[in-house]
Scaffold this motif. Structure first.
Motif, PDB file in Angstrom:
ATOM      1  N   THR A 172      40.159  83.640 189.105  1.00 30.74           N
ATOM      2  CA  THR A 172      41.509  83.896 189.588  1.00 30.74           C
ATOM      3  C   THR A 172      41.533  85.103 190.520  1.00 30.74           C
ATOM      4  N   ALA A 173      42.131  84.921 191.696  1.00 28.18           N
ATOM      5  CA  ALA A 173      42.284  86.002 192.663  1.00 28.18           C
ATOM      6  C   ALA A 173      43.776  86.222 192.880  1.00 28.18           C
ATOM      7  N   LEU A 174      44.262  87.354 192.416  1.00 21.88           N
ATOM      8  CA  LEU A 174      45.701  87.612 192.448  1.00 21.88           C
ATOM      9  C   LEU A 174      45.982  88.860 193.268  1.00 21.88           C
ATOM     10  N   SER A 175      46.868  88.728 194.233  1.00 24.18           N
ATOM     11  CA  SER A 175      47.255  89.866 195.052  1.00 24.18           C
ATOM     12  C   SER A 175      47.831  90.984 194.183  1.00 24.18           C
ATOM     13  N   PRO A 176      47.395  92.228 194.390  1.00 27.46           N
ATOM     14  CA  PRO A 176      47.957  93.337 193.606  1.00 27.46           C
ATOM     15  C   PRO A 176      49.472  93.414 193.704  1.00 27.46           C
ATOM     16  N   SER A 177      50.019  93.118 194.882  1.00 28.41           N
ATOM     17  CA  SER A 177      51.474  93.194 195.027  1.00 28.41           C
ATOM     18  C   SER A 177      52.165  92.101 194.220  1.00 28.41           C
ATOM     19  N   GLY A 203      44.174  81.150 193.225  1.00 31.61           N
ATOM     20  CA  GLY A 203      44.612  82.505 193.517  1.00 31.61           C
ATOM     21  C   GLY A 203      45.848  82.528 194.397  1.00 31.61           C
ATOM     22  N   TYR A 204      46.389  83.732 194.589  1.00 34.65           N
ATOM     23  CA  TYR A 204      47.645  83.896 195.328  1.00 34.65           C
ATOM     24  C   TYR A 204      47.587  85.221 196.077  1.00 34.65           C
ATOM     25  N   LEU A 205      47.696  85.138 197.391  1.00 32.36           N
ATOM     26  CA  LEU A 205      47.591  86.325 198.231  1.00 32.36           C
ATOM     27  C   LEU A 205      48.700  86.279 199.280  1.00 32.36           C
TER      28      LEU A 205
END
Length: 211
Positions: free
Chosen positions: A127-132, A104-106
């Protein structure tokens, strides 16, 4: 019995930021901070020894940067999930990290609730993906009714059947890192941030058969 806490390793070259993260989780029984690393090389060393569930990995660090560390962890077969936690959301930062094997990317300005959700999601191997970050990628790659590639449709179909990244990779004879990259592209093209939304949107657009 209560669920075991998610075991964390914090990798960042700024002591104050590491202290802040450790303090954030100090009183939360759902998480346990095992150790801290000041660079990517130390993160790899600690990850091999401690086998954390999730590594919170900065990208720009001395000795070994985050992408290089992620690649080394993947090469060594360390099962820990890597959640990139960084200030940078440019394409040249995001895609190499995901391709290297990050789950993921935050961004560092994320709220605590968003970070907790991302860690929990990453710990499940999802997968954890930052909304921005998703929004930025969406603005770069999406055109009206952007068509999905044949491979992206295959992966989307397997996701809809409940397959995780590892199972999808095995079925298609590709690496998990490649699956994650395709999923990142799927999110951007469909304008979503998670697997459930991707599947729902695909059904709505007729991209998946109603079974």
């Amino acid at each position: 019995m209560p669920d075991a806490p998610i075991r964390l390793l914090i990798a960042d070259d700024h002591p104050i930021f590491r202290d802040g993260l450790r303090g954030m989780f100090a009183d939360d029984p759902a998480f346990e901070v095992l150790a801290e690393a000041e660079n990517g090389a130390r993160a790899v060393e600690l990850a091999r020894a401690l086998q954390p569930d999730v590594i919170l990995m900065d990208l720009r660090m001395p000795v070994m940067n985050g992408v290089a560390a992620i690649k080394e962890l993947t090469r060594l077969g360390v099962p820990s999930r890597v959640l990139v936690l960084t200030t940078y959301d440019t394409d040249r930062d995001v895609l190499p990290a995901i391709e290297a094997g990050a789950t993921g990317y935050l961004l560092k300005d994320a709220q605590r609730d968003e970070l907790v959700r991302a860690i929990t999601t990453a710990a499940r191997g999802e997968t954890a993906l930052s909304p921005s970050v998703a929004t930025r990628l969406l603005g770069r790659v999406r055109t009206p009714d952007t068509p999905l590639s044949a491979r992206e449709l295959e992966i989307l179909h397997l996701i809809s059947q409940g397959n995780n990244n590892r199972e999808t990779a095995a079925r298609l004879f590709i690496s998990e890192a490649t699956v994650k990259t395709h999923i990142l592209h799927l999110y951007a093209k469909l304008g979503v941030n998670d697997r459930a939304a991707a599947v729902a949107t695909a059904f709505q657009r007729g991209l998946l058969p109603l079974e």
